[in-house]
Design an enzyme around this catalytic site. Sequence first.
Site, PDB file in Angstrom:
ATOM      1  N   HIS A 197      42.460  54.125  29.543  1.00  0.00           N
ATOM      2  CA  HIS A 197      43.596  54.868  29.336  1.00  0.00           C
ATOM      3  C   HIS A 197      43.214  56.525  29.784  1.00  0.00           C
ATOM      4  CE1 HIS A 197      46.947  52.675  28.041  1.00  0.00           C
ATOM      5  NE2 HIS A 197      45.638  51.497  27.641  1.00  0.00           N
ATOM      6  N   PRO A 198      44.495  56.912  30.675  1.00  0.00           N
ATOM      7  CA  PRO A 198      43.498  59.118  30.992  1.00  0.00           C
ATOM      8  C   PRO A 198      44.427  59.489  29.248  1.00  0.00           C
ATOM      9  CG  PRO A 198      44.849  57.845  32.135  1.00  0.00           C
ATOM     10  CD  PRO A 198      44.823  56.424  31.208  1.00  0.00           C
TER      11      PRO A 198
ATOM     12  N   ALA B  64      53.854  57.127  36.626  1.00  0.00           N
ATOM     13  CA  ALA B  64      55.236  57.022  36.134  1.00  0.00           C
ATOM     14  C   ALA B  64      55.481  56.971  34.851  1.00  0.00           C
ATOM     15  CB  ALA B  64      56.368  55.852  37.291  1.00  0.00           C
ATOM     16  N   GLU B  65      54.975  56.615  34.656  1.00  0.00           N
ATOM     17  CA  GLU B  65      54.819  57.552  32.746  1.00  0.00           C
ATOM     18  C   GLU B  65      55.241  58.443  33.011  1.00  0.00           C
ATOM     19  OE1 GLU B  65      53.346  52.058  32.449  1.00  0.00           O
ATOM     20  OE2 GLU B  65      52.134  54.112  31.910  1.00  0.00           O
ATOM     21  N   GLN B  66      54.219  59.186  33.304  1.00  0.00           N
ATOM     22  CA  GLN B  66      53.683  60.211  32.386  1.00  0.00           C
ATOM     23  C   GLN B  66      55.333  61.485  33.582  1.00  0.00           C
ATOM     24  OE1 GLN B  66      49.862  62.322  31.796  1.00  0.00           O
ATOM     25  NE2 GLN B  66      49.138  60.141  31.415  1.00  0.00           N
TER      26      GLN B  66
ATOM     27  N   SER C 161      50.818  54.512  35.334  1.00  0.00           N
ATOM     28  CA  SER C 161      50.258  55.755  34.645  1.00  0.00           C
ATOM     29  C   SER C 161      50.956  56.772  34.861  1.00  0.00           C
ATOM     30  CB  SER C 161      48.914  55.843  34.417  1.00  0.00           C
ATOM     31  OG  SER C 161      48.318  54.920  33.373  1.00  0.00           O
TER      32      SER C 161
ATOM     33  N   ALA D  51      53.281  55.719  24.055  1.00  0.00           N
ATOM     34  CA  ALA D  51      53.902  54.960  25.118  1.00  0.00           C
ATOM     35  C   ALA D  51      55.197  56.297  25.400  1.00  0.00           C
ATOM     36  CB  ALA D  51      54.966  53.965  24.753  1.00  0.00           C
ATOM     37  N   VAL D  52      54.768  56.619  27.136  1.00  0.00           N
ATOM     38  CA  VAL D  52      55.515  58.210  26.848  1.00  0.00           C
ATOM     39  C   VAL D  52      57.415  57.589  27.046  1.00  0.00           C
ATOM     40  CG1 VAL D  52      53.906  60.060  27.749  1.00  0.00           C
ATOM     41  CG2 VAL D  52      55.439  57.492  29.600  1.00  0.00           C
TER      42      VAL D  52
ATOM     43  N   PHE E 242      43.756  60.549  23.613  1.00  0.00           N
ATOM     44  CA  PHE E 242      45.964  60.159  22.973  1.00  0.00           C
ATOM     45  C   PHE E 242      46.395  59.392  23.778  1.00  0.00           C
ATOM     46  CE2 PHE E 242      49.947  61.605  22.567  1.00  0.00           C
ATOM     47  CZ  PHE E 242      50.272  61.345  21.072  1.00  0.00           C
TER      48      PHE E 242
END
Length: 466
Positions: free
Chosen positions: A365-366, A384-386, A382, A420-421, A417
């Site tokens: 994971h980034p 889109a989620e962030q 990732s 789940a944003v 870290f």
Amino acid sequence: MKRYPRDMTGYGAHPPDPQWPGGARIAVQIVLNYEEGGENNVLHGDAASEAFLSEIVGAAAWPGQRHWNMETIYEYGARAGFWRLHRMMADLPVTVYGVATALARAPEQVAAMKDAGWEIASHGLKWVEYKDAPEDVERAHMEQAIRLHSEVVGTPPRGWYTGRCSMNTVRLAAETGQFAYVADSYADDLPYWMEFGRRDQLIVPYTLDANDMRFATPQGFNAGAQFLDYLKASFDALYREGGRMMSIGLHCRLIGRPGRAEALREFIEYVQRHEGVWFATREQIADHWAKTHSHQRWARPSQMDKATFMQNFDHVFEHSPWVEERAFDLELGPVHDTATGLHNAMCRAFRAASEEERLSVLTAHPDLAGKLATAKRLTAESTAEQASAGLDALTDNERAEFAAQNAAYTEKFGFPFIIAVRDHDKASIKAAFAARLENDRKTEFAEACHQVERIALHRLKDMLPR
């Protein structure tokens, strides 16, 4: 592939609103089984006499012989029971499950059914057991039943119910392309669709509990009052829930007896005192459902080959396709064709992995709002989620704060870290970041794995129902 064909989920926690006509709370569906004259009998070319659903306790088939008592019990259903029930329900929508050979021996009853506007569905060629029937024999009997039914009734049947069926019955009925519905199921309180090749077949499930057959079975109903109480309790529960269908199964030779028929009359009157009740034939329910809830196909994970499965889902666990690959090798089935179901299979594969393997997923994971995000080198998911939590629009101070926390977190735990944003906004992410920095490694490893699973669920919900 390990595949399990049964659907143990159905509509899940939130059944669809059936939108019954007139805003009704419940659809009540009465079935009258007409089997008299189609039962096992050497006169009908069968090997033995009938032994099922009669007043004779412990009845056994008599090979090569007629059974006078059994025959006359069935004859009562045709000669007296049917007419008693016809007089009682002639003004109600009723579906008749008509055994084709029985209908052929009942011209006056068929005329009365048609005069009352009852639906006459097919109950097969003969009222016999098909569990061991070869597929070609059952198919041939089905074709003969449709042909004979059409000759006797004047129109082909739009509904099918074998009852004493085989594992092939529903598929064979669907393959005819003949039926608006098949009723050989007891799996739900609402109609549902099944797919057989290119055929989408509507199933309108039937009942064996709200059914007078229990007058002729062990631990069944001993008196009409018991039947009445059970029907009323079933109706009350379904009416209270709303948006349900209640099926009631009747047989001329059973409920048609006077000591039982009064229970049916009382129940009908009880239901008629309620508002929002739609009495309907099964054909009417099927037509309404097909119009209101037409079937929608989607690519089902449990039916995919491995290459297609991996092409669709290898990104769900970040840069860790081994998770999806191991999930594919599990016993998948219809219950895994939803987001929740497939997520469970993938989590099983993830949780069964070694700690080192799970750590590799975490390290794939980034960093949150880190250098890869700034350089626009994240995966599409990732990114889109962030962005959903505003992490793509940070101030210079916020970006510096995240960078410092990322460095401190990775230094302490050995992985980035992860959160789940989609479950958070920017403020709650900051709060979680600060709080989780206080955890010990074991606790935080478990929490990071949990967050990986949450991220996977959100991704699957973008692709699959529920």
